[in-house]
Enzyme design. Sequence first.
Site, mmCIF file in Angstrom:
data_model
loop_
_atom_site.group_PDB
_atom_site.id
_atom_site.type_symbol
_atom_site.label_atom_id
_atom_site.label_comp_id
_atom_site.label_asym_id
_atom_site.label_seq_id
_atom_site.Cartn_x
_atom_site.Cartn_y
_atom_site.Cartn_z
ATOM 1 N N LYS A 116 7.999 4.061 3.798
ATOM 2 C CA LYS A 116 5.920 5.146 3.177
ATOM 3 C C LYS A 116 6.072 5.740 4.083
ATOM 4 C CE LYS A 116 3.455 3.970 -1.277
ATOM 5 N NZ LYS A 116 4.569 2.686 -0.440
ATOM 6 N N LYS A 158 -2.584 2.898 5.787
ATOM 7 C CA LYS A 158 -1.693 2.137 4.490
ATOM 8 C C LYS A 158 -0.854 1.585 5.053
ATOM 9 C CE LYS A 158 -0.988 5.471 1.459
ATOM 10 N NZ LYS A 158 -0.732 6.720 1.324
ATOM 11 N N LYS A 201 -5.053 10.955 7.768
ATOM 12 C CA LYS A 201 -6.534 11.616 7.381
ATOM 13 C C LYS A 201 -6.500 11.441 5.868
ATOM 14 C CE LYS A 201 -9.873 14.496 7.965
ATOM 15 N NZ LYS A 201 -10.893 13.135 8.900
ATOM 16 N N ARG A 292 11.893 5.320 -9.806
ATOM 17 C CA ARG A 292 11.969 4.384 -9.931
ATOM 18 C C ARG A 292 11.714 5.667 -12.121
ATOM 19 N NH1 ARG A 292 6.470 3.067 -11.445
ATOM 20 N NH2 ARG A 292 5.882 2.348 -9.376
ATOM 21 N N VAL A 295 5.444 3.980 -16.034
ATOM 22 C CA VAL A 295 4.155 3.807 -16.758
ATOM 23 C C VAL A 295 3.487 5.282 -17.709
ATOM 24 C CG1 VAL A 295 1.954 1.969 -17.857
ATOM 25 C CG2 VAL A 295 3.168 1.560 -15.643
#
Length: 450
Positions: A116, A158, A201, A292, A295
């Site tokens: 990321k 993260k 942030k 990918r 869902v």
Amino acid sequence: MFKKVLIANRGEVALRVMRACKELGVKTVAVYSTEDENTYPVQYADEKVCIGPAQAAKSYLVMSNIIEAARITGAEAIHPGYGFLAENADFARACVDNDIVFIGPSAECIERMGDKSSARETMKACGVPTVPGSDGCIDTVEEARQFAERVGYPVLIKATAGGGGKGMREVHDPAELESHYKAARAEAGAAFGNDEVYLEKLVLRPRHVEVQVLADDFGNNVALCERDCSVQRRHQKLIEEAPSPALTDELRRAMGVAAIKAVRAVDYRNAGTIEFLLDTTGKFYFMEMNTRVQVEHPVSEQITGTDIIKEQLRIASGEPMSCASRAPFTPFGHAMEFRINAEDPEHGFRPCPGTITRFEPPAGPGVRVEAYVHSGSKISPYYDSMVAKLIVSGQDREECLARGRRALDEFVIEGIQTTLPFHRRVLDNEVFCAGEATTDFIETQMGDVL
């Protein structure tokens, strides 16, 4: 087009891929754990191969077993579905090394966008808006503190290799920074084998809006409009709808342009999703890319008339996508998807495995159910808790809401606890019905279920 495809997954997504293959005249191979031997997707496939015991780590995540299953059955390609190995660059590379087509992007794309922190830098470089964040990973608490003081609290920690909310912590108070930083790194290391984190942030009360993209080898790059996925708990989506009630036509075009920029920047192929945060002023920021199918892809299919799984198969087999001539897309009608999980929403969405004693799905106009279960099916504790997906569509959002209420009332599942009662309550909520739900919707509007 391929003659035979192996589906490296289970449950409703395996069945979804198999049905698309059948319509294209492609034979299918199911791989399964001993726990899944008697499930419907395994019986539906043309061939089946057992790849290990119940635990995913000994079956669905064992790359060598899946590659060998493809080899002995003569499958030319592998569709990974979502979850398990779908975003595993090593698996994509292993397929290529064994002369098997991986139905998805290249291993290099998966690696580049799966990290990321790297993905953020790539998006900044190509002009896609990003949330103010750290330059790369944050290695110490002191670095984290300096960044937070520079951009101001609140901030978001993260995991760089993460997903599904793991390795993610909100920090609203400087006194909490050290404990949350250490907790995020520990959780990331346990979940992904990589404990690196970065900081952003924190955008307060955003909406989660994502753009479905397709890209082929013939220079076609299309955006199949957007989905709003703001109703979620612990960063796990529960309800998705398309188009987003928050977007104007102008904002939709701008978000679509940004998504295509992202696709071109990494020379992407096949289906993917560019995820954005939309703030209260109408500004949007790149969050991540899912390399990918997702869902919630059916809601995009409903509003664009496009079969995304078939397009994946066409692109991977070297054909041009069939929908490119209809781009740019303007959404027609409205669609919503409700994830029906084997969870107890009255007790913090606690998983509730067991045996379904009665399963009666809804039907009628504008109702689509994707499920792999029936009365007597066993919901295993070893895998994801999703039992079914209910997708409803209508000529506008009002009709879609009405169909959702009707379909949820018709849906009967007994023997286990499910999220059906939760969804019924959401469709009675004024904020959701007004199209104003943000990512804190469950905490602020449905707090009694947590």
